[in-house]
Scaffold this motif. Structure first.
Motif, PDB file in Angstrom:
ATOM      1  N   UNK A  32    -130.609   7.502 -38.984  1.00 26.49           N
ATOM      2  CA  UNK A  32    -131.692   8.319 -38.444  1.00 26.49           C
ATOM      3  C   UNK A  32    -131.178   9.079 -37.233  1.00 26.49           C
ATOM      4  N   UNK A  33    -131.944  10.067 -36.822  1.00 25.73           N
ATOM      5  CA  UNK A  33    -131.630  10.817 -35.609  1.00 25.73           C
ATOM      6  C   UNK A  33    -131.898   9.928 -34.395  1.00 25.73           C
ATOM      7  N   UNK A  34    -131.087  10.077 -33.361  1.00 27.18           N
ATOM      8  CA  UNK A  34    -131.287   9.308 -32.125  1.00 27.18           C
ATOM      9  C   UNK A  34    -132.682   9.526 -31.564  1.00 27.18           C
ATOM     10  N   UNK A  35    -133.221  10.720 -31.714  1.00 23.73           N
ATOM     11  CA  UNK A  35    -134.562  11.021 -31.198  1.00 23.73           C
ATOM     12  C   UNK A  35    -135.625  10.104 -31.795  1.00 23.73           C
ATOM     13  N   UNK A  36    -135.442   9.670 -33.044  1.00 27.23           N
ATOM     14  CA  UNK A  36    -136.456   8.884 -33.741  1.00 27.23           C
ATOM     15  C   UNK A  36    -136.338   7.388 -33.524  1.00 27.23           C
ATOM     16  N   UNK A  37    -135.329   6.941 -32.779  1.00 23.39           N
ATOM     17  CA  UNK A  37    -135.169   5.504 -32.554  1.00 23.39           C
ATOM     18  C   UNK A  37    -136.213   4.998 -31.564  1.00 23.39           C
ATOM     19  N   UNK A  38    -136.883   3.890 -31.905  1.00 19.65           N
ATOM     20  CA  UNK A  38    -137.838   3.307 -30.959  1.00 19.65           C
ATOM     21  C   UNK A  38    -137.122   2.502 -29.878  1.00 19.65           C
ATOM     22  N   UNK A  39    -137.855   2.192 -28.819  1.00 22.10           N
ATOM     23  CA  UNK A  39    -137.314   1.406 -27.718  1.00 22.10           C
ATOM     24  C   UNK A  39    -136.849   0.045 -28.233  1.00 22.10           C
ATOM     25  N   UNK A  40    -135.747  -0.442 -27.707  1.00 18.87           N
ATOM     26  CA  UNK A  40    -135.122  -1.729 -28.012  1.00 18.87           C
ATOM     27  C   UNK A  40    -134.427  -1.780 -29.367  1.00 18.87           C
ATOM     28  N   UNK A  41    -134.345  -0.680 -30.080  1.00 17.81           N
ATOM     29  CA  UNK A  41    -133.617  -0.674 -31.346  1.00 17.81           C
ATOM     30  C   UNK A  41    -132.132  -0.432 -31.078  1.00 17.81           C
ATOM     31  N   UNK A  42    -131.295  -1.185 -31.785  1.00 14.51           N
ATOM     32  CA  UNK A  42    -129.850  -1.054 -31.663  1.00 14.51           C
ATOM     33  C   UNK A  42    -129.312  -0.231 -32.819  1.00 14.51           C
ATOM     34  N   UNK A  43    -128.155   0.386 -32.596  1.00 18.41           N
ATOM     35  CA  UNK A  43    -127.517   1.146 -33.664  1.00 18.41           C
ATOM     36  C   UNK A  43    -126.092   1.509 -33.298  1.00 18.41           C
ATOM     37  N   UNK A  44    -125.434   2.139 -34.257  1.00 18.47           N
ATOM     38  CA  UNK A  44    -124.057   2.585 -34.077  1.00 18.47           C
ATOM     39  C   UNK A  44    -123.995   4.069 -34.408  1.00 18.47           C
ATOM     40  N   UNK A  45    -123.358   4.844 -33.534  1.00 16.66           N
ATOM     41  CA  UNK A  45    -123.238   6.284 -33.754  1.00 16.66           C
ATOM     42  C   UNK A  45    -122.424   6.514 -35.023  1.00 16.66           C
ATOM     43  N   UNK A  46    -123.006   7.254 -35.970  1.00 17.57           N
ATOM     44  CA  UNK A  46    -122.267   7.561 -37.201  1.00 17.57           C
ATOM     45  C   UNK A  46    -121.707   8.978 -37.167  1.00 17.57           C
ATOM     46  N   UNK A  47    -122.398   9.906 -36.507  1.00 22.49           N
ATOM     47  CA  UNK A  47    -121.849  11.265 -36.401  1.00 22.49           C
ATOM     48  C   UNK A  47    -122.508  12.039 -35.267  1.00 22.49           C
ATOM     49  N   UNK A  48    -121.769  13.006 -34.758  1.00 26.17           N
ATOM     50  CA  UNK A  48    -122.284  13.968 -33.779  1.00 26.17           C
ATOM     51  C   UNK A  48    -122.171  15.329 -34.446  1.00 26.17           C
ATOM     52  N   UNK A  49    -123.314  15.950 -34.694  1.00 19.38           N
ATOM     53  CA  UNK A  49    -123.342  17.170 -35.488  1.00 19.38           C
ATOM     54  C   UNK A  49    -123.385  18.448 -34.667  1.00 19.38           C
ATOM     55  N   UNK A  50    -123.161  18.350 -33.383  1.00 18.13           N
ATOM     56  CA  UNK A  50    -123.145  19.539 -32.524  1.00 18.13           C
ATOM     57  C   UNK A  50    -121.721  20.081 -32.456  1.00 18.13           C
ATOM     58  N   UNK A  51    -121.617  21.377 -32.294  1.00 17.16           N
ATOM     59  CA  UNK A  51    -120.297  21.997 -32.153  1.00 17.16           C
ATOM     60  C   UNK A  51    -120.236  22.726 -30.811  1.00 17.16           C
ATOM     61  N   UNK A  52    -119.087  23.253 -30.510  1.00 15.68           N
ATOM     62  CA  UNK A  52    -118.930  24.029 -29.284  1.00 15.68           C
ATOM     63  C   UNK A  52    -119.089  23.207 -28.029  1.00 15.68           C
ATOM     64  N   UNK A  53    -119.586  23.848 -26.988  1.00 13.05           N
ATOM     65  CA  UNK A  53    -119.711  23.218 -25.675  1.00 13.05           C
ATOM     66  C   UNK A  53    -120.626  21.995 -25.703  1.00 13.05           C
ATOM     67  N   UNK A  54    -121.751  22.084 -26.419  1.00 12.84           N
ATOM     68  CA  UNK A  54    -122.671  20.947 -26.499  1.00 12.84           C
ATOM     69  C   UNK A  54    -122.014  19.751 -27.178  1.00 12.84           C
TER      70      UNK A  54
END
Length: 77
Positions: free
Chosen positions: A3-25
């Motif tokens: 899921x998107x990081x924005x949709x994670x509820x408080x106290x939920x754990x996870x592992x970053x699977x991808x970063x889909x931003x390019x360039x400076x961001x």
């Protein structure tokens, strides 16, 4: 499940699977340590749900939701 990081509820754990931003961001997000394989937990949100506070690698990081939209997290059900 991913899921998107924005949709994670408080106290939920996870592992970053991808970063889909390019360039400076994308570079800025990766420089903060949000790279694939990083474990994190959502520790809080501001009253209007923006920004989101994360705990990872022994420190707390806050991100705006428009930045969190570019980060996909693998979470357990």
């Amino acid at each position: 499940m991913s899921i998107s990081l924005r949709k994670m509820p408080k106290n939920q754990k996870g592992i970053v699977s991808s970063v889909n931003a390019s360039g400076e961001l994308g570079r800025r997000i990766r420089d903060m340590g949000l790279v694939p394989g990083t474990e994190l937990v959502v520790v809080g949100r501001a009253p209007l749900k923006d920004p989101v506070a994360l705990r990872m690698k022994g420190f707390t990081l806050t991100l705006r939701n428009n930045e969190a939209d570019y980060i996909t997290i693998d979470v357990e059900n």
